[in-house]
Write a protein that holds these residues in place. Structure first.
Motif, PDB file in Angstrom:
ATOM      1  N   LYS A 210       0.838  -1.210   0.000  1.00 34.63           N
ATOM      2  CA  LYS A 210       0.000   0.000   0.000  1.00 34.63           C
ATOM      3  C   LYS A 210       0.868   1.253   0.000  1.00 34.63           C
ATOM      4  CE  LYS A 210      -3.457   2.534   2.695  1.00 34.63           C
ATOM      5  NZ  LYS A 210      -4.230   2.961   1.515  1.00 34.63           N
ATOM      6  N   LEU A 211       1.965   1.225   0.763  1.00 32.65           N
ATOM      7  CA  LEU A 211       2.869   2.368   0.792  1.00 32.65           C
ATOM      8  C   LEU A 211       3.456   2.618  -0.594  1.00 32.65           C
ATOM      9  CD1 LEU A 211       4.455   4.559   2.298  1.00 32.65           C
ATOM     10  CD2 LEU A 211       6.170   2.822   2.870  1.00 32.65           C
ATOM     11  N   LEU A 212       3.797   1.557  -1.315  1.00 30.04           N
ATOM     12  CA  LEU A 212       4.329   1.716  -2.673  1.00 30.04           C
ATOM     13  C   LEU A 212       3.282   2.299  -3.615  1.00 30.04           C
ATOM     14  CD1 LEU A 212       6.361  -1.606  -3.151  1.00 30.04           C
ATOM     15  CD2 LEU A 212       7.218   0.658  -2.517  1.00 30.04           C
ATOM     16  N   SER A 213       2.061   1.814  -3.523  1.00 29.83           N
ATOM     17  CA  SER A 213       1.016   2.300  -4.428  1.00 29.83           C
ATOM     18  C   SER A 213       0.569   3.713  -4.077  1.00 29.83           C
ATOM     19  CB  SER A 213      -0.187   1.356  -4.391  1.00 29.83           C
ATOM     20  OG  SER A 213      -0.757   1.312  -3.087  1.00 29.83           O
ATOM     21  N   ASP A 214       0.689   4.109  -2.802  1.00 30.47           N
ATOM     22  CA  ASP A 214       0.262   5.452  -2.364  1.00 30.47           C
ATOM     23  C   ASP A 214       1.450   6.358  -2.059  1.00 30.47           C
ATOM     24  OD1 ASP A 214      -2.285   4.542  -2.565  1.00 30.47           O
ATOM     25  OD2 ASP A 214      -2.650   4.313  -0.426  1.00 30.47           O
ATOM     26  N   PHE A 215       2.583   6.092  -2.699  1.00 25.42           N
ATOM     27  CA  PHE A 215       3.784   6.850  -2.334  1.00 25.42           C
ATOM     28  C   PHE A 215       3.652   8.341  -2.647  1.00 25.42           C
ATOM     29  CE2 PHE A 215       8.035   8.591  -2.979  1.00 25.42           C
ATOM     30  CZ  PHE A 215       8.621   8.261  -1.774  1.00 25.42           C
ATOM     31  N   LEU A 216       2.987   8.697  -3.744  1.00 26.69           N
ATOM     32  CA  LEU A 216       2.811  10.112  -4.070  1.00 26.69           C
ATOM     33  C   LEU A 216       2.053  10.836  -2.964  1.00 26.69           C
ATOM     34  CD1 LEU A 216       1.996  10.177  -7.896  1.00 26.69           C
ATOM     35  CD2 LEU A 216       4.002  11.131  -6.747  1.00 26.69           C
ATOM     36  N   LEU A 217       1.026  10.182  -2.421  1.00 27.83           N
ATOM     37  CA  LEU A 217       0.269  10.760  -1.307  1.00 27.83           C
ATOM     38  C   LEU A 217       1.169  10.887  -0.081  1.00 27.83           C
ATOM     39  CD1 LEU A 217      -2.358  11.680   0.033  1.00 27.83           C
ATOM     40  CD2 LEU A 217      -2.884   9.257   0.458  1.00 27.83           C
ATOM     41  N   PHE A 218       1.953   9.847   0.190  1.00 29.81           N
ATOM     42  CA  PHE A 218       2.891   9.880   1.327  1.00 29.81           C
ATOM     43  C   PHE A 218       3.885  11.032   1.172  1.00 29.81           C
ATOM     44  CE2 PHE A 218       7.210   8.747   2.620  1.00 29.81           C
ATOM     45  CZ  PHE A 218       7.039   8.594   3.996  1.00 29.81           C
ATOM     46  N   LYS A 219       4.446  11.181  -0.035  1.00 34.86           N
ATOM     47  CA  LYS A 219       5.455  12.221  -0.274  1.00 34.86           C
ATOM     48  C   LYS A 219       4.852  13.621  -0.114  1.00 34.86           C
ATOM     49  CE  LYS A 219       9.679  13.236  -1.763  1.00 34.86           C
ATOM     50  NZ  LYS A 219       9.616  14.685  -1.758  1.00 34.86           N
ATOM     51  N   GLN A 220       3.624  13.811  -0.618  1.00 33.64           N
ATOM     52  CA  GLN A 220       2.988  15.122  -0.518  1.00 33.64           C
ATOM     53  C   GLN A 220       2.675  15.464   0.933  1.00 33.64           C
ATOM     54  OE1 GLN A 220       2.572  17.296  -3.119  1.00 33.64           O
ATOM     55  NE2 GLN A 220       2.090  18.717  -1.467  1.00 33.64           N
ATOM     56  N   ARG A 221       2.206  14.493   1.695  1.00 32.12           N
ATOM     57  CA  ARG A 221       1.930  14.738   3.115  1.00 32.12           C
ATOM     58  C   ARG A 221       3.214  15.065   3.873  1.00 32.12           C
ATOM     59  NH1 ARG A 221      -2.569  10.412   5.395  1.00 32.12           N
ATOM     60  NH2 ARG A 221      -4.264  10.963   3.942  1.00 32.12           N
ATOM     61  N   TYR A 222       4.277  14.387   3.525  1.00 28.78           N
ATOM     62  CA  TYR A 222       5.567  14.667   4.167  1.00 28.78           C
ATOM     63  C   TYR A 222       6.006  16.097   3.864  1.00 28.78           C
ATOM     64  CZ  TYR A 222      10.655  14.833   4.509  1.00 28.78           C
ATOM     65  OH  TYR A 222      11.955  15.226   4.773  1.00 28.78           O
ATOM     66  N   LYS A 223       5.902  16.506   2.598  1.00 30.36           N
ATOM     67  CA  LYS A 223       6.304  17.862   2.219  1.00 30.36           C
ATOM     68  C   LYS A 223       5.452  18.908   2.931  1.00 30.36           C
ATOM     69  CE  LYS A 223       6.895  20.880  -1.812  1.00 30.36           C
ATOM     70  NZ  LYS A 223       6.170  21.994  -1.189  1.00 30.36           N
ATOM     71  N   ASP A 224       4.138  18.701   2.927  1.00 28.17           N
ATOM     72  CA  ASP A 224       3.237  19.666   3.568  1.00 28.17           C
ATOM     73  C   ASP A 224       3.519  19.766   5.066  1.00 28.17           C
ATOM     74  OD1 ASP A 224       2.078  20.082   1.126  1.00 28.17           O
ATOM     75  OD2 ASP A 224       0.349  18.786   1.506  1.00 28.17           O
ATOM     76  N   SER A 225       3.746  18.631   5.702  1.00 33.16           N
ATOM     77  CA  SER A 225       4.000  18.624   7.152  1.00 33.16           C
ATOM     78  C   SER A 225       5.319  19.306   7.478  1.00 33.16           C
ATOM     79  CB  SER A 225       4.009  17.186   7.672  1.00 33.16           C
ATOM     80  OG  SER A 225       2.758  16.568   7.491  1.00 33.16           O
ATOM     81  N   TYR A 226       6.336  19.068   6.661  1.00 31.16           N
ATOM     82  CA  TYR A 226       7.621  19.703   6.924  1.00 31.16           C
ATOM     83  C   TYR A 226       7.549  21.211   6.683  1.00 31.16           C
ATOM     84  CZ  TYR A 226      12.559  20.822   6.820  1.00 31.16           C
ATOM     85  OH  TYR A 226      13.781  21.396   7.087  1.00 31.16           O
ATOM     86  N   ASP A 227       6.835  21.632   5.624  1.00 31.20           N
ATOM     87  CA  ASP A 227       6.662  23.066   5.372  1.00 31.20           C
ATOM     88  C   ASP A 227       5.947  23.732   6.547  1.00 31.20           C
ATOM     89  OD1 ASP A 227       7.908  22.887   2.951  1.00 31.20           O
ATOM     90  OD2 ASP A 227       6.070  22.836   1.762  1.00 31.20           O
ATOM     91  N   LEU A 228       4.955  23.030   7.091  1.00 35.37           N
ATOM     92  CA  LEU A 228       4.224  23.569   8.241  1.00 35.37           C
ATOM     93  C   LEU A 228       5.144  23.686   9.450  1.00 35.37           C
ATOM     94  CD1 LEU A 228       1.558  24.469   9.497  1.00 35.37           C
ATOM     95  CD2 LEU A 228       1.078  22.070  10.022  1.00 35.37           C
ATOM     96  N   TYR A 229       5.987  22.682   9.648  1.00 34.33           N
ATOM     97  CA  TYR A 229       6.941  22.730  10.762  1.00 34.33           C
ATOM     98  C   TYR A 229       7.896  23.905  10.614  1.00 34.33           C
ATOM     99  CZ  TYR A 229      11.153  21.658  13.415  1.00 34.33           C
ATOM    100  OH  TYR A 229      12.247  21.753  14.238  1.00 34.33           O
ATOM    101  N   ILE A 230       8.419  24.091   9.406  1.00 31.21           N
ATOM    102  CA  ILE A 230       9.327  25.215   9.157  1.00 31.21           C
ATOM    103  C   ILE A 230       8.611  26.538   9.397  1.00 31.21           C
ATOM    104  CG2 ILE A 230      10.612  26.432   7.364  1.00 31.21           C
ATOM    105  CD1 ILE A 230      12.040  24.009   8.423  1.00 31.21           C
ATOM    106  N   ALA A 231       7.359  26.610   8.963  1.00 31.01           N
ATOM    107  CA  ALA A 231       6.594  27.844   9.135  1.00 31.01           C
ATOM    108  C   ALA A 231       6.434  28.174  10.618  1.00 31.01           C
ATOM    109  CB  ALA A 231       5.231  27.705   8.464  1.00 31.01           C
ATOM    110  N   GLU A 232       6.066  27.179  11.406  1.00 29.93           N
ATOM    111  CA  GLU A 232       5.883  27.419  12.836  1.00 29.93           C
ATOM    112  C   GLU A 232       7.228  27.708  13.509  1.00 29.93           C
ATOM    113  OE1 GLU A 232       3.071  27.751  14.347  1.00 29.93           O
ATOM    114  OE2 GLU A 232       1.983  27.357  12.491  1.00 29.93           O
ATOM    115  N   PHE A 233       8.255  27.065  13.019  1.00 28.74           N
ATOM    116  CA  PHE A 233       9.577  27.219  13.626  1.00 28.74           C
ATOM    117  C   PHE A 233      10.116  28.636  13.438  1.00 28.74           C
ATOM    118  CE2 PHE A 233      14.243  27.003  13.178  1.00 28.74           C
ATOM    119  CZ  PHE A 233      14.558  26.478  14.422  1.00 28.74           C
TER     120      PHE A 233
END
Length: 391
Positions: A210-233
């Motif tokens: 499932k992780l392989l088939s949904d990797f694009l979703l995983f990657k986008q969530r990772y990017k969004d979460s990290y951007d949010l962390y940087i923003a708050e930081f």
């Protein structure tokens, strides 16, 4: 040994009715000069089983059997399924390998769809291993354990049919392993949290496919979460920086007009003085002419002053625009939160520019009034304008 394996693959590619038997391939071969030389090298390396070199004659067809290797270092597989089923190749690639169904040799630059996917999956596994709190490596397979609020177990169990493109996995690998990248630990925490969100409701055996088939979703969530962390930081720091710039530029903009406030008092004073000094004594009367010359000089100096303030305003606006560009380049995610102060500065700039235009207009109006008075006093009573005014 790599050279021997490559020579063996060269021979295999030339075989007719090739078959794999353990760590050997056999089949019919029509000998060419190049193949004869290759077979001779394999014989020297003890990788040629059949026939003897005496039977290797250019132009003849012979039965050949050569070693290809099915160990950890060198592996020959008929299919990707065979490769993934052997040893621990689901998790770590052999040093050199060949997959017959794609005619893919790992030492060659030519890649196939499956080879690209296989390499990408191995890169993803490298990241998952680094992020995991615990790795369970046993004869039954490989399992990663992630500890968040709950425990997530991720069994690395996949088949050739599960291979998928894992786009931009190299970027994810750099995020974790490149020494120049910041916030390593926070990146790992983010990956663990997203894995938990994405896979917790999936049965353990199906989680990795499932992780392989949904990797694009995983990657986008990772990017969004990290951007949010940087923003708050960096939010508070950037907020203070923006406030400081706004105050500085506001003072500069206000100063453009305040610098000429004292000179503004001279405009009505000059009009009164010049108007009182002009008398009806004729066009060439020297007193009127000198007074008008003084008026022209005063207006010219005021015009230079106004033009200078225009240039100052333009320079300040250029600084504001450059500061906005810096904010966009460094903190693009924060721009929506901080664009209002810069919009206010642009409005303040427009306001100050209008004030300077008003000053410019007042100077022009004063000059026109003086010219009108001078012209009026310089004409006789029979002039058409005086007759028109007198009615």
């Amino acid at each position: 040994m790599t050279t021997a394996f490559n020579h063996a693959i060269t021979v295999y590619r030339a075989l007719e009715e090739a078959a794999l038997d353990g760590g050997y391939v056999k089949g019919k071969l029509k000998v060419t000069e190049a193949l004869a030389a290759t077979l001779a090298k394999l014989a020297e390396l003890d990788w040629l089983l059949e026939p003897s070199l005496k039977k290797v004659v250019t132009g003849t067809e012979i039965e050949v059997e050569v070693k290809v290797g099915v160990g950890q270092a060198f592996f020959f597989a008929m299919t990707w399924a065979d490769l993934l089923a052997a040893h621990n190749f689901k998790y770590v690639a052999p040093e050199v390998y060949y997959v017959a169904e794609d005619d893919f040799l790992s030492t060659e630059k030519k890649e196939t769809v499956n080879s690209r996917r296989y390499v990408s999956v191995l890169s993803l596994l490298k990241v998952l291993r680094e992020v995991a709190d615990y790795c369970d490596e046993s004869l039954s397979g490989l399992k990663f354990v992630y500890l968040n609020k709950t425990k997530l177990e991720l069994s690395i169990n996949y088949k050739a049919a599960d291979l998928r493109d894992v786009p931009k996995v190299k970027e994810l690998e750099d995020d974790i392993f490149d020494a120049s990248y910041k916030h390593k630990e926070q990146r790992k925490v983010i990956i663990k949290l997203i894995l938990d969100e994405l896979l917790k409701d999936t049965v353990e055996e199906a989680r990795f496919p499932k992780l392989l088939s949904d990797f694009l979703l995983f990657k986008q969530r990772y990017k969004d979460s990290y951007d949010l962390y940087i923003a708050e930081f960096s939010f508070e720091k950037v907020l203070e920086e923006v406030k400081a710039h706004k105050l500085d530029y506001t003072i500069k903009l206000n100063k453009v007009f305040s610098d000429i406030q004292n000179q503004l008092l001279a405009i009505p004073a000059a009009l009164i003085l010049i108007g009182s000094r002009l008398t009806p004594k004729g066009f060439v009367e020297w007193q009127n002419s000198l007074t008008m010359l003084g008026c022209v000089i005063f207006v010219a100096l005021m015009d230079l002053l106004v033009r200078n303030q225009y240039n100052t305003l333009a320079a300040i606006l250029d600084e504001i625009n450059k500061q906005t560009e810096v904010l966009i380049s460094k903190h693009a995610a924060l721009l929506p939160k901080f664009k209002d102060p810069y919009i206010e500065l642009e409005k303040r700039h427009a306001h100050q520019r209008w004030l300077i235009r008003i000053v410019d207009g007042l100077v022009a109006m004063m000059f026109l009034c003086c010219v009108a008075i001078y012209y009026w006093y310089s004409t006789n009573n029979n002039h058409w304008l005086k007759i028109l005014v007198a009615g």
